[in-house]
Design a protein around this motif. Structure first.
Motif, mmCIF file in Angstrom:
data_model
loop_
_atom_site.group_PDB
_atom_site.id
_atom_site.type_symbol
_atom_site.label_atom_id
_atom_site.label_comp_id
_atom_site.label_asym_id
_atom_site.label_seq_id
_atom_site.Cartn_x
_atom_site.Cartn_y
_atom_site.Cartn_z
ATOM 1 N N PHE A 117 0.840 -1.204 0.000
ATOM 2 C CA PHE A 117 0.000 0.000 0.000
ATOM 3 C C PHE A 117 0.871 1.248 0.000
ATOM 4 C CE2 PHE A 117 -1.867 3.354 2.708
ATOM 5 C CZ PHE A 117 -2.907 3.745 1.879
ATOM 6 N N ALA A 118 1.935 1.240 0.809
ATOM 7 C CA ALA A 118 2.863 2.367 0.851
ATOM 8 C C ALA A 118 3.569 2.535 -0.487
ATOM 9 C CB ALA A 118 3.886 2.162 1.964
ATOM 10 N N VAL A 119 3.913 1.418 -1.117
ATOM 11 C CA VAL A 119 4.595 1.465 -2.416
ATOM 12 C C VAL A 119 3.686 2.082 -3.471
ATOM 13 C CG1 VAL A 119 5.632 0.076 -4.248
ATOM 14 C CG2 VAL A 119 5.995 -0.550 -1.860
ATOM 15 N N LEU A 120 2.442 1.651 -3.509
ATOM 16 C CA LEU A 120 1.509 2.138 -4.525
ATOM 17 C C LEU A 120 1.219 3.625 -4.372
ATOM 18 C CD1 LEU A 120 -1.026 -0.852 -4.604
ATOM 19 C CD2 LEU A 120 0.743 -0.316 -6.281
ATOM 20 N N THR A 121 1.268 4.126 -3.144
ATOM 21 C CA THR A 121 1.004 5.548 -2.938
ATOM 22 C C THR A 121 2.267 6.401 -3.047
ATOM 23 O OG1 THR A 121 1.174 5.223 -0.535
ATOM 24 C CG2 THR A 121 -1.039 5.181 -1.506
ATOM 25 N N ALA A 122 3.448 5.776 -3.003
ATOM 26 C CA ALA A 122 4.699 6.536 -3.052
ATOM 27 C C ALA A 122 4.824 7.327 -4.349
ATOM 28 C CB ALA A 122 5.897 5.596 -2.891
ATOM 29 N N GLY A 123 4.553 6.664 -5.472
ATOM 30 C CA GLY A 123 4.646 7.357 -6.756
ATOM 31 C C GLY A 123 3.599 8.443 -6.911
ATOM 32 N N VAL A 124 2.431 8.220 -6.328
ATOM 33 C CA VAL A 124 1.354 9.223 -6.373
ATOM 34 C C VAL A 124 1.762 10.470 -5.607
ATOM 35 C CG1 VAL A 124 -1.033 9.711 -5.748
ATOM 36 C CG2 VAL A 124 -0.405 7.437 -6.593
ATOM 37 N N VAL A 146 -7.481 2.624 -11.347
ATOM 38 C CA VAL A 146 -7.520 1.256 -10.823
ATOM 39 C C VAL A 146 -6.732 0.315 -11.720
ATOM 40 C CG1 VAL A 146 -9.009 -0.711 -10.307
ATOM 41 C CG2 VAL A 146 -9.718 1.597 -9.630
ATOM 42 N N LEU A 147 -6.888 0.476 -13.046
ATOM 43 C CA LEU A 147 -6.152 -0.364 -13.994
ATOM 44 C C LEU A 147 -4.652 -0.175 -13.829
ATOM 45 C CD1 LEU A 147 -6.034 -2.292 -16.397
ATOM 46 C CD2 LEU A 147 -6.281 -0.308 -17.908
ATOM 47 N N LEU A 148 -4.237 1.066 -13.670
ATOM 48 C CA LEU A 148 -2.814 1.357 -13.486
ATOM 49 C C LEU A 148 -2.284 0.719 -12.202
ATOM 50 C CD1 LEU A 148 -0.341 2.941 -14.550
ATOM 51 C CD2 LEU A 148 -1.094 4.850 -13.133
ATOM 52 N N PHE A 204 -1.997 -13.861 -2.025
ATOM 53 C CA PHE A 204 -1.973 -12.439 -1.693
ATOM 54 C C PHE A 204 -2.951 -11.604 -2.524
ATOM 55 C CE2 PHE A 204 2.326 -14.325 -1.472
ATOM 56 C CZ PHE A 204 2.445 -14.387 -0.096
ATOM 57 N N ILE A 205 -3.670 -12.253 -3.425
ATOM 58 C CA ILE A 205 -4.509 -11.510 -4.374
ATOM 59 C C ILE A 205 -5.599 -10.706 -3.672
ATOM 60 C CG2 ILE A 205 -6.200 -11.754 -6.232
ATOM 61 C CD1 ILE A 205 -4.497 -14.006 -7.367
ATOM 62 N N VAL A 206 -6.326 -11.339 -2.755
ATOM 63 C CA VAL A 206 -7.439 -10.641 -2.092
ATOM 64 C C VAL A 206 -6.931 -9.424 -1.322
ATOM 65 C CG1 VAL A 206 -9.256 -10.818 -0.348
ATOM 66 C CG2 VAL A 206 -8.886 -12.690 -1.968
ATOM 67 N N GLY A 207 -5.885 -9.623 -0.538
ATOM 68 C CA GLY A 207 -5.315 -8.504 0.215
ATOM 69 C C GLY A 207 -4.803 -7.406 -0.695
ATOM 70 N N ASP A 208 -4.190 -7.802 -1.805
ATOM 71 C CA ASP A 208 -3.683 -6.800 -2.749
ATOM 72 C C ASP A 208 -4.812 -5.983 -3.367
ATOM 73 O OD1 ASP A 208 -1.058 -7.415 -2.325
ATOM 74 O OD2 ASP A 208 -0.820 -8.649 -4.110
ATOM 75 N N LEU A 209 -5.919 -6.623 -3.657
ATOM 76 C CA LEU A 209 -7.061 -5.905 -4.230
ATOM 77 C C LEU A 209 -7.593 -4.861 -3.252
ATOM 78 C CD1 LEU A 209 -8.973 -8.798 -6.033
ATOM 79 C CD2 LEU A 209 -7.575 -6.998 -7.074
ATOM 80 N N ILE A 210 -7.576 -5.182 -1.964
ATOM 81 C CA ILE A 210 -7.996 -4.214 -0.951
ATOM 82 C C ILE A 210 -7.036 -3.029 -0.926
ATOM 83 C CG2 ILE A 210 -8.317 -3.829 1.526
ATOM 84 C CD1 ILE A 210 -9.229 -6.764 1.709
ATOM 85 N N ILE A 217 -5.082 -2.042 -3.324
ATOM 86 C CA ILE A 217 -5.236 -1.318 -4.589
ATOM 87 C C ILE A 217 -6.437 -0.381 -4.519
ATOM 88 C CG2 ILE A 217 -5.934 -1.628 -7.007
ATOM 89 C CD1 ILE A 217 -4.096 -4.126 -7.003
ATOM 90 N N ALA A 218 -7.531 -0.858 -3.931
ATOM 91 C CA ALA A 218 -8.725 -0.022 -3.796
ATOM 92 C C ALA A 218 -8.438 1.202 -2.926
ATOM 93 C CB ALA A 218 -9.873 -0.841 -3.208
ATOM 94 N N LEU A 219 -7.723 0.999 -1.819
ATOM 95 C CA LEU A 219 -7.379 2.117 -0.935
ATOM 96 C C LEU A 219 -6.455 3.108 -1.628
ATOM 97 C CD1 LEU A 219 -6.775 0.181 2.412
ATOM 98 C CD2 LEU A 219 -8.701 1.671 1.870
ATOM 99 N N ALA A 220 -5.426 2.585 -2.295
ATOM 100 C CA ALA A 220 -4.475 3.456 -2.988
ATOM 101 C C ALA A 220 -5.144 4.207 -4.127
ATOM 102 C CB ALA A 220 -3.309 2.627 -3.519
ATOM 103 N N SER A 221 -6.054 3.562 -4.826
ATOM 104 C CA SER A 221 -6.780 4.217 -5.915
ATOM 105 C C SER A 221 -7.660 5.342 -5.377
ATOM 106 C CB SER A 221 -7.634 3.198 -6.672
ATOM 107 O OG SER A 221 -6.833 2.208 -7.279
ATOM 108 N N GLY A 222 -8.313 5.092 -4.237
ATOM 109 C CA GLY A 222 -9.151 6.123 -3.634
ATOM 110 C C GLY A 222 -8.350 7.351 -3.258
#
Length: 206
Positions: A62-69, A139-141, A183-189, A191-196
């Motif tokens: 989650f931290a990684v996905l938001t770092a670039g943002v 979300v796709l990204l 890890f797919i289910v947790g990753d989707l969660i 991803i949803a948080l980071a996308s929001g």
């Protein structure tokens, strides 16, 4: 009228933050990169062990996905390099308070490389392509960053680490069961948080 006013204020806040980040000094961005690295280390301690894989479920992606943002491509990637580099030299903030070069060369090392790639990829696309900031594209990204940028080097690293340690060559299904599928289910969660967060803070127009 109230809705329109609030909508305009949101746009102003998005533009103000984005412009501030793009005009911040190098020192400021380095300090922010360090803070994001610290946040990643903190999230790495939120773990769940699974019996069939050496890879722990963590919240650090989650931290990684938001770092670039938050930081853009250059400093988003730099924050992950800081996270990895400082962990190698002794900062105990890898998963389960681990540190050192041996950890990076273990089964999880490939994922750390993926963190750098993912943060740079996300930051670059969001900064250069305005349409990517729309909800569906966002979300796709995030899906591409998570399941391609992180997992491809992660699974390669897991394969070779297992081969070196046990002499066993994992098949594709075994590799996916150990390093991706749980890890797919947790990753989707995440991803949803980071996308929001992304949709909330990035301006939709140049």
């Amino acid at each position: 009228m109230i809705i329109t006013s609030n909508f305009n204020k949101l746009h102003e806040m998005q533009d103000s933050w984005y412009n501030w980040r793009n005009n911040a000094s190098t020192l400021t961005m380095v300090l922010l990169s360090f803070l994001v690295a610290c946040f990643t280390g903190l999230m790495a301690q939120v773990t769940l062990a699974l019996p069939w894989t050496p890879i722990l479920v963590t919240f650090q992606t989650f931290a990684v996905l938001t770092a670039g943002v938050l930081l853009g491509s250059k400093y988003g990637g730099f924050s992950m390099i800081l996270y990895t580099g400082l962990g190698i030299v002794g900062m105990p903030w890898f998963t389960s308070m681990n540190h050192g070069l041996s950890y990076v060369l273990s089964a999880t090392g490939g994922y750390l490389l993926g963190f750098v790639i993912a943060a740079m990829f996300i930051g670059y696309v969001f900064d250069h392509y305005v349409n990517a900031r729309k909800p569906k594209q966002c979300v796709l990204l995030m899906l591409i960053a998570n399941f391609v940028c992180i997992y491809v080097p992660g699974l390669i690293g897991l394969y070779y680490a297992t081969l070196v340690k046990t002499g066993t060559s994992l098949g594709l299904i075994e590799l996916l069961v150990m390093g991706l599928i749980p890890f797919i289910v947790g990753d989707l969660i995440k991803i949803a948080l980071a996308s929001g967060i992304t949709i909330s803070i990035l301006p939709k127009e140049e």
